[in-house]
Motif scaffolding. Structure first.
Motif, PDB file in Angstrom:
ATOM      1  N   PHE A 140       0.865  -1.176   0.000  1.00 47.07           N
ATOM      2  CA  PHE A 140       0.000   0.000   0.000  1.00 47.07           C
ATOM      3  C   PHE A 140       0.898   1.220   0.000  1.00 47.07           C
ATOM      4  O   PHE A 140       1.854   1.296   0.777  1.00 47.07           O
ATOM      5  CB  PHE A 140      -0.906   0.036   1.234  1.00 47.07           C
ATOM      6  N   VAL A 141       0.601   2.205  -0.850  1.00 42.05           N
ATOM      7  CA  VAL A 141       1.350   3.464  -0.869  1.00 42.05           C
ATOM      8  C   VAL A 141       0.354   4.608  -0.713  1.00 42.05           C
ATOM      9  O   VAL A 141      -0.630   4.696  -1.458  1.00 42.05           O
ATOM     10  CB  VAL A 141       2.136   3.642  -2.187  1.00 42.05           C
ATOM     11  N   GLY A 142       0.591   5.462   0.266  1.00 43.81           N
ATOM     12  CA  GLY A 142      -0.302   6.588   0.492  1.00 43.81           C
ATOM     13  C   GLY A 142      -0.307   6.971   1.961  1.00 43.81           C
ATOM     14  O   GLY A 142       0.486   6.453   2.762  1.00 43.81           O
ATOM     15  N   ARG A 143      -1.195   7.869   2.310  1.00 46.16           N
ATOM     16  CA  ARG A 143      -1.313   8.281   3.711  1.00 46.16           C
ATOM     17  C   ARG A 143      -1.920   7.141   4.527  1.00 46.16           C
ATOM     18  O   ARG A 143      -2.907   6.540   4.107  1.00 46.16           O
ATOM     19  CB  ARG A 143      -2.181   9.544   3.815  1.00 46.16           C
ATOM     20  N   ILE A 144      -1.344   6.860   5.674  1.00 46.06           N
ATOM     21  CA  ILE A 144      -1.841   5.786   6.543  1.00 46.06           C
ATOM     22  C   ILE A 144      -2.974   6.369   7.396  1.00 46.06           C
ATOM     23  O   ILE A 144      -2.793   6.760   8.559  1.00 46.06           O
ATOM     24  CB  ILE A 144      -0.712   5.212   7.437  1.00 46.06           C
ATOM     25  N   GLY A 196       4.175   5.221   3.474  1.00 42.94           N
ATOM     26  CA  GLY A 196       3.479   6.501   3.549  1.00 42.94           C
ATOM     27  C   GLY A 196       3.423   7.043   4.961  1.00 42.94           C
ATOM     28  O   GLY A 196       3.671   6.322   5.939  1.00 42.94           O
ATOM     29  N   PRO A 197       3.072   8.331   5.100  1.00 41.36           N
ATOM     30  CA  PRO A 197       3.047   8.975   6.417  1.00 41.36           C
ATOM     31  C   PRO A 197       1.724   8.751   7.157  1.00 41.36           C
ATOM     32  O   PRO A 197       0.674   8.582   6.532  1.00 41.36           O
ATOM     33  CB  PRO A 197       3.205  10.458   6.054  1.00 41.36           C
ATOM     34  N   LYS A 198       1.778   8.786   8.467  1.00 42.77           N
ATOM     35  CA  LYS A 198       0.565   8.770   9.284  1.00 42.77           C
ATOM     36  C   LYS A 198       0.082  10.217   9.464  1.00 42.77           C
ATOM     37  O   LYS A 198       0.891  11.144   9.467  1.00 42.77           O
ATOM     38  CB  LYS A 198       0.829   8.148  10.647  1.00 42.77           C
ATOM     39  N   GLU A 199      -1.221  10.378   9.611  1.00 41.65           N
ATOM     40  CA  GLU A 199      -1.788  11.711   9.867  1.00 41.65           C
ATOM     41  C   GLU A 199      -2.802  11.589  11.010  1.00 41.65           C
ATOM     42  O   GLU A 199      -4.010  11.722  10.812  1.00 41.65           O
ATOM     43  CB  GLU A 199      -2.433  12.283   8.604  1.00 41.65           C
ATOM     44  N   GLU A 200      -2.275  11.324  12.214  1.00 39.34           N
ATOM     45  CA  GLU A 200      -3.141  11.119  13.377  1.00 39.34           C
ATOM     46  C   GLU A 200      -4.010  12.329  13.664  1.00 39.34           C
ATOM     47  O   GLU A 200      -5.131  12.208  14.162  1.00 39.34           O
ATOM     48  CB  GLU A 200      -2.312  10.806  14.625  1.00 39.34           C
ATOM     49  N   HIS A 201      -3.507  13.534  13.338  1.00 37.98           N
ATOM     50  CA  HIS A 201      -4.233  14.764  13.639  1.00 37.98           C
ATOM     51  C   HIS A 201      -5.396  15.023  12.688  1.00 37.98           C
ATOM     52  O   HIS A 201      -6.284  15.815  12.996  1.00 37.98           O
ATOM     53  CB  HIS A 201      -3.275  15.956  13.612  1.00 37.98           C
ATOM     54  N   LEU A 202      -5.401  14.354  11.533  1.00 39.14           N
ATOM     55  CA  LEU A 202      -6.460  14.580  10.549  1.00 39.14           C
ATOM     56  C   LEU A 202      -7.418  13.397  10.436  1.00 39.14           C
ATOM     57  O   LEU A 202      -8.636  13.575  10.428  1.00 39.14           O
ATOM     58  CB  LEU A 202      -5.839  14.883   9.168  1.00 39.14           C
ATOM     59  N   ASP A 203      -6.885  12.186  10.327  1.00 38.34           N
ATOM     60  CA  ASP A 203      -7.748  11.023  10.101  1.00 38.34           C
ATOM     61  C   ASP A 203      -7.044   9.767  10.611  1.00 38.34           C
ATOM     62  O   ASP A 203      -6.546   8.961   9.829  1.00 38.34           O
ATOM     63  CB  ASP A 203      -8.060  10.907   8.597  1.00 38.34           C
ATOM     64  N   ILE A 214       4.743  -9.181  12.664  1.00 36.53           N
ATOM     65  CA  ILE A 214       6.085  -9.062  12.069  1.00 36.53           C
ATOM     66  C   ILE A 214       6.037  -9.103  10.541  1.00 36.53           C
ATOM     67  O   ILE A 214       7.021  -8.766   9.872  1.00 36.53           O
ATOM     68  CB  ILE A 214       7.034 -10.161  12.601  1.00 36.53           C
ATOM     69  N   ASN A 215       4.911  -9.525   9.982  1.00 37.86           N
ATOM     70  CA  ASN A 215       4.778  -9.575   8.522  1.00 37.86           C
ATOM     71  C   ASN A 215       4.189  -8.291   7.934  1.00 37.86           C
ATOM     72  O   ASN A 215       4.000  -8.202   6.725  1.00 37.86           O
ATOM     73  CB  ASN A 215       3.931 -10.778   8.105  1.00 37.86           C
ATOM     74  N   ILE A 216       3.891  -7.315   8.795  1.00 39.53           N
ATOM     75  CA  ILE A 216       3.487  -5.988   8.318  1.00 39.53           C
ATOM     76  C   ILE A 216       4.686  -5.063   8.446  1.00 39.53           C
ATOM     77  O   ILE A 216       5.182  -4.816   9.546  1.00 39.53           O
ATOM     78  CB  ILE A 216       2.284  -5.432   9.104  1.00 39.53           C
ATOM     79  N   LEU A 217       5.176  -4.583   7.334  1.00 38.38           N
ATOM     80  CA  LEU A 217       6.386  -3.756   7.292  1.00 38.38           C
ATOM     81  C   LEU A 217       5.993  -2.299   7.045  1.00 38.38           C
ATOM     82  O   LEU A 217       5.625  -1.912   5.932  1.00 38.38           O
ATOM     83  CB  LEU A 217       7.315  -4.252   6.186  1.00 38.38           C
ATOM     84  N   ASP A 218       6.049  -1.505   8.096  1.00 33.76           N
ATOM     85  CA  ASP A 218       5.675  -0.091   8.030  1.00 33.76           C
ATOM     86  C   ASP A 218       6.944   0.739   7.851  1.00 33.76           C
ATOM     87  O   ASP A 218       7.698   0.948   8.799  1.00 33.76           O
ATOM     88  CB  ASP A 218       4.937   0.286   9.315  1.00 33.76           C
ATOM     89  N   VAL A 219       7.189   1.206   6.620  1.00 35.41           N
ATOM     90  CA  VAL A 219       8.454   1.895   6.327  1.00 35.41           C
ATOM     91  C   VAL A 219       8.307   3.412   6.265  1.00 35.41           C
ATOM     92  O   VAL A 219       9.279   4.124   6.017  1.00 35.41           O
ATOM     93  CB  VAL A 219       9.074   1.375   5.001  1.00 35.41           C
TER      94      VAL A 219
END
Length: 383
Positions: free
Chosen positions: A209-213, A242-249, A263-268
């Motif tokens: 997945f590529v985009g805002r988290i 992609g970046p997280k946006e906790e303040h928006l969504d 461990i199989n989810i790779l958050d880069v």
């Protein structure tokens, strides 16, 4: 040369989403970019594109007082520079830029719509955003939805007259640089090095997945579907870029925990160049709730990745179900899980979809097509 002012809320939209376009237009117009300074990033974009730039602080949140100040500064800029065209992108740049341009009597006021965040809003916030959108369109002379589905949504919502709407080419705000987004640009040694860094084994199947988290990109459904799939299939991994946006969504606390614990989810996180990550992946998964014409689906397709997308405008214009990807029901974990399982279990069909992906992008969404179509539109305004 006539002056063209292009406005976005943040400079990253110029440097990434519109990369190269303002430089191309500078051969035909005196181009000025306007955006928030963002700690000097606007200067960097200005230098790369070879154009002038003026910082005017714009926010992505609902900030009426700051928006009025921004509108006033834009009005003064337009009165001084006397542009032939003002062209805005993003909702906040749209309302402030179009209102200021109308007040300053700019003859041609164009606004690109690359998605409608208001579609996921409710109550008073939705009513307010509807008013803002209608006002933006009323102040403009032309509205440019970046997909045909988005154009129809605007018509259905009665935000403006159909005669004021135009889609450039086949859609997209900037098209895709198909030479840059080409699987051949990433060497085997680059791929092997990245796989080693991420702990990816030779037989692993990579969903990316590529985009805002964020919630409205379908991350909660994606994490839930993957968590269920990989309990039975240990050779698959999920790559989140992609970046997280906790303040928006923000995503749910359950999804946050699963991302940290599995461990199989790779958050880069955010990456300057997504191509190596696409190159080591097998399928893009993009379960978004709302889009214009999503760049990441165009980019992944150009990199020969089949895409799983939701049945929403933009996504269902790029992806033809079974030809270059799979189309699923929005906000439906079961539908998403079924599509991901299909990709895992049907390698031959996946290869066929992969082969079809790049040619579709070259034929319909190449950057040259979009830039020339937009330039042609600008030129018609001079007649």
């Amino acid at each position: 040369m006539k002056k063209l002012i292009r406005i976005t809320t943040i400079p990253g939209a110029i440097g990434t989403l519109l990369k190269g376009q303002l430089n191309f237009m500078s051969k035909h117009y005196d181009v000025i970019a306007v955006s928030s300074s963002d700690n000097g990033k606007l200067k960097e974009v200005s230098k790369k594109e070879g154009i002038q730039a003026y910082p005017i602080e714009l926010t992505r949140k609902i900030t009426p007082f700051k928006d009025l100040i921004a509108t006033y500064h834009l009005y003064r800029l337009f009165r001084r520079e006397k542009p032939f065209i003002v062209h805005t992108h993003t909702p906040k740049a749209g309302i402030t830029g179009m209102l200021a341009a109308k007040l300053a009597k700019v003859p041609h006021r164009l606004h690109t719509v690359a998605g409608l965040p208001l579609l996921e809003s409710k109550g008073l916030k939705r009513k307010l955003l509807d008013i803002v959108e209608k006002t933006t369109y009323k102040c403009s002379t032309l509205v440019l939805p970046n997909s045909f589905g988005l154009k129809q949504i605007i018509i259905d919502l009665k935000f403006t007259n159909q005669s004021k709407l135009k889609v450039i080419g086949n859609g997209s705000s900037n098209g895709i640089n198909v030479e840059h987004f080409n699987p051949e640009t990433i060497s085997e040694s680059q791929k092997e090095k990245l796989k080693l860094e991420l702990g990816i084994q030779p037989n692993d199947f990579i969903f990316i997945f590529v985009g805002r988290i964020v919630g409205d990109k379908g991350i909660n459904e994606l994490v839930s579907a993957f968590d269920s799939i990989q309990t039975k299939n240990k050779v698959c991994k999920l790559l989140l870029v992609g970046p997280k946006e906790e303040h928006l969504d923000p995503i749910s606390s359950v999804s946050e925990s699963r991302i940290k614990e599995n461990i199989n989810i790779l958050d880069v996180g955010m990456q300057k160049d997504i191509r190596p990550f696409l190159a080591i992946s097998n399928t893009l998964v993009f379960p978004s709730y709302r889009e214009g014409l999503p760049n990441v689906v165009l980019q992944a397709s150009a990199m020969e990745l089949p895409c799983i997308v939701t049945n929403i405008n933009g996504c269902n214009e790029i992806i033809k179900d079974g030809l270059n990807g799979l189309i699923i029901t929005p906000k439906d974990t079961k539908s998403l899980k079924s599509a991901m399982t299909f990709c895992l279990n049907n390698p031959q069909k996946l290869k066929e979809m992969s082969r079809a992906s790049r040619n579709i992008i070259i034929d319909l969404y190449s950057q040259d097509i979009v830039w020339k179509e937009l330039l042609s539109l600008y030129k018609t305004l001079e007649k």
